[in-house]
Scaffold this active site. Structure first.
Site, PDB file in Angstrom:
ATOM      1  N   LYS A 158       0.838  -1.202   0.000  1.00 17.73           N
ATOM      2  CA  LYS A 158       0.000   0.000   0.000  1.00 17.73           C
ATOM      3  C   LYS A 158       0.879   1.262   0.000  1.00 17.73           C
ATOM      4  O   LYS A 158       0.672   2.173  -0.792  1.00 17.73           O
ATOM      5  CB  LYS A 158      -0.926  -0.008   1.235  1.00 17.73           C
ATOM      6  CG  LYS A 158      -1.892   1.151   1.240  1.00 17.73           C
ATOM      7  CD  LYS A 158      -3.039   0.907   2.180  1.00 17.73           C
ATOM      8  CE  LYS A 158      -2.634   1.020   3.626  1.00 17.73           C
ATOM      9  NZ  LYS A 158      -2.628   2.376   4.153  1.00 17.73           N
ATOM     10  N   ASP A 176      -6.792   1.067   0.608  1.00 15.14           N
ATOM     11  CA  ASP A 176      -6.871   1.181   2.072  1.00 15.14           C
ATOM     12  C   ASP A 176      -8.294   0.814   2.490  1.00 15.14           C
ATOM     13  O   ASP A 176      -9.106   0.388   1.656  1.00 15.14           O
ATOM     14  CB  ASP A 176      -6.497   2.606   2.525  1.00 15.14           C
ATOM     15  CG  ASP A 176      -7.561   3.619   2.161  1.00 15.14           C
ATOM     16  OD1 ASP A 176      -8.443   3.307   1.327  1.00 15.14           O
ATOM     17  OD2 ASP A 176      -7.540   4.726   2.708  1.00 15.14           O
TER      18      ASP A 176
END
Ligand code: SF4
Length: 234
Positions: free
Chosen positions: A124, A142
């Protein structure tokens, strides 16, 4: 299982988010690719607001790997102690800064594998850095993007990687660069976790979520306070 959106609906979905916010930006404060990397690493399981509060004063004087190593782990931990998991994060930031100096000429590598080798940097964080610092059309999934993609029928998936792969397949090229920010901001401010603001949502008619809210939540605590205030006045 939620019904998927058609290609035309997906195009419409992103064109409306774009109209609302033509040039979306990350809400994290940073000065250069290095401070962006640090800010994103610190934001794991923390809000951007809490990260900015600690990093804005920090980045005024500490904005390179060398300056971070000179600051040292103890002082860094003290500077970011309002952010969750700060001890482990301080340790990672010092370790990754040393690696940047030793292996990458003090620069943030524009390469997914090299980024993911850094302590505390996962897929991420690498996606955000590649997107924001280097303009690559990556999509970092997310909690907000995961929720929006599943609820709307845009790109349902059981885990963030499945959603990321789904989004990369269906988001039209013209919207790929900013898709990440549009979806995060939509999830953060409109398609919120507990009571999404469906009545004011610009993609309401395209969204497949079967439990759309019909009215905006009433802010009960404020209502109670004003009633109490009236009683006191009387
Ligand atoms: S209509 Fe509601 S559930 Fe669907 S995207 Fe908008 S806010 Fe989210």
């Amino acid at each position: 299982m939620v019904k998927l959106m058609t290609r035309a609906e997906i195009e419409d979905f992103f064109s409306r988010l774009k109209k609302q916010n033509p040039d979306p930006k990350t809400e994290l404060k940073y000065k250069n690719p290095y401070t962006l990397l640090v800010a994103v690493a610190l934001s794991a399981q923390a809000t951007d607001k809490s990260v900015n509060k600690a990093t804005e004063p920090l980045f005024k004087t500490v904005d390179t790997p060398e300056k971070m190593v000179a600051l040292g782990e103890a002082k860094l931990a003290d500077a970011i102690k309002t952010i969750g998991l700060y001890r482990g994060k301080a340790k990672n930031v010092i370790a990754l800064s040393k690696i940047l100096i030793e292996k990458h000429g003090s620069r943030v590598p524009e390469d997914r594998d090299a980024l993911e080798e850094l302590p505390g940097v996962g897929r991420k964080t690498a996606n955000v850095v590649l997107n924001v610092a280097f303009g690559e059309p990556t999509i970092a999934v997310d909690t907000h993007i995961f929720r929006v993609s599943n609820r709307t029928g845009l790109a349902p998936g059981k885990n963030p990687l499945e959603v990321e792969e789904g989004l990369l397949k269906i988001v039209p090229d013209a919207y790929k660069l900013h898709a990440h920010h549009w979806l995060i901001l939509h999830g953060r401010y409109t398609c919120v976790a507990r009571k999404p603001l469906c009545p004011t949502c610009v993609v309401r008619d395209l969204c497949r979520f079967k439990d759309k809210t019909r009215e905006l939540a009433v802010e009960k605590p404020k209502l109670k306070m004003s009633l109490r205030a009236k009683r006191v006045k009387r």
